[in-house]
Design an enzyme around this catalytic site. Structure first.
Site, PDB file in Angstrom:
ATOM      1  N   GLU A  37      -7.948 -10.247  -4.520  1.00  0.00           N
ATOM      2  CA  GLU A  37      -8.595  -9.506  -3.446  1.00  0.00           C
ATOM      3  C   GLU A  37      -9.777  -8.679  -3.957  1.00  0.00           C
ATOM      4  OE1 GLU A  37      -7.933 -10.104  -0.460  1.00  0.00           O
ATOM      5  OE2 GLU A  37      -5.922 -10.971  -0.510  1.00  0.00           O
TER       6      GLU A  37
ATOM      7  N   ARG B 146       0.558  -6.591  12.971  1.00  0.00           N
ATOM      8  CA  ARG B 146       0.985  -7.608  13.940  1.00  0.00           C
ATOM      9  C   ARG B 146       2.491  -7.539  14.144  1.00  0.00           C
ATOM     10  NH1 ARG B 146       3.096 -12.519  13.535  1.00  0.00           N
ATOM     11  NH2 ARG B 146       3.110 -12.457  11.257  1.00  0.00           N
TER      12      ARG B 146
ATOM     13  N   CYS C  14       0.056  -4.567   2.688  1.00  0.00           N
ATOM     14  CA  CYS C  14      -0.627  -4.867   1.427  1.00  0.00           C
ATOM     15  C   CYS C  14      -2.009  -4.217   1.371  1.00  0.00           C
ATOM     16  CB  CYS C  14      -0.748  -6.379   1.213  1.00  0.00           C
ATOM     17  SG  CYS C  14       0.812  -7.134   0.715  1.00  0.00           S
TER      18      CYS C  14
ATOM     19  N   HIS D 155      -2.880 -11.403  -3.801  1.00  0.00           N
ATOM     20  CA  HIS D 155      -1.935 -12.028  -2.876  1.00  0.00           C
ATOM     21  C   HIS D 155      -1.508 -13.391  -3.429  1.00  0.00           C
ATOM     22  CE1 HIS D 155      -2.732  -9.516   0.888  1.00  0.00           C
ATOM     23  NE2 HIS D 155      -1.428  -9.667   0.868  1.00  0.00           N
TER      24      HIS D 155
END
Ligand code: PCA
Length: 213
Positions: A79, A89, A142, A165
């Site tokens: 990342e 979500r 995260c 990730h």
């Protein structure tokens, strides 16, 4: 002084999180004379940052690499950036589901990783492990933890930090047709390479990992 690497607890109703399975396998490793300290963080907005902060204050690591599961991704995603927003979500493991909320009020909109992200991707690809630079760590726990990590790291000059990730395991993907996966042995091998490359590379490579939309 040490190297700190973290994984996460299972979340979203799953029973395993490959991030912790792969991270915990690095426990006995020594790189550059540094012991690797491994920790499993709660997948909870209100807890993850505080637990990480305590670990960093106690350990004073020179290098911190946080790792999480990215369902649906097929490669190791190194990342680049953490953004100052929570937009969940699904609920976290404590039932929290923040929507469009700043992680740190009046904090900078984003922080960049201070890991050599291009060198890491290159060393993984050279070893036959699919990897790429990712420009979004999402907006769940995260990204939240990654933002906190970079915010905390400003207080520790010389400490380098970032987030990676990883894909699901084949056994997790079985119940979701079409979901990509990577074997735990490959993810663990990737973790070892990531730590080693991050430790030995102070100046990142100037190679492209960009893409058009
Ligand atoms: N992945 C989630 C949180 C914990 C994890 O391993 C995420 O990508 O936000």
């Amino acid at each position: 002084m040490s190297i700190l690497i973290t994984g996460f607890e299972p979340f979203g109703g799953e029973t395993v999180n490959p991030s912790w399975l792969a991270v915990s396998r690095q426990q006995e490793t020594v790189i550059g004379g540094q012991h690797i300290v491994c920790a499993c963080l709660p997948t909870a907005f209100h807890l993850a940052g505080d637990v990480l902060q305590t670990l960093i204050e106690n350990q004073r690591p020179q290098l911190v690499i946080a790792v999480g599961q990215a369902t649906g991704r097929s490669t190791i995603s190194v990342e680049r950036v953490a953004i100052n927003i929570d937009d969940a979500r699904i609920p976290d493991n404590l039932g929290a589901q923040p929507i469009d909320r700043a992680i740190i009020d009046n904090g900078p909109p984003a922080y960049f990783s201070t890991l050599p992200i291009k060198a890491i991707v290159q060393s993984l690809n050279n070893s036959g492990i699919a990897a790429e630079v990712s420009n979004s760590a999402g907006t769940f726990v995260c990204n939240h933890l990654f933002y906190h990590l970079m915010h905390i790291s400003r207080r520790f000059p010389g400490m380098r930090a970032g987030f990676v990730h990883i894909p699901c395991l084949p056994e997790q993907a079985q119940s979701r047709p079409g979901t990509p996966s990577m074997p735990l042995d490959t993810i663990s091998q990737a973790m070892a390479l990531i730590v080693e490359t991050a430790w030995h590379t102070t100046d990142d490579l100037q190679i492209t990992a960009g893409r058009e939309c």
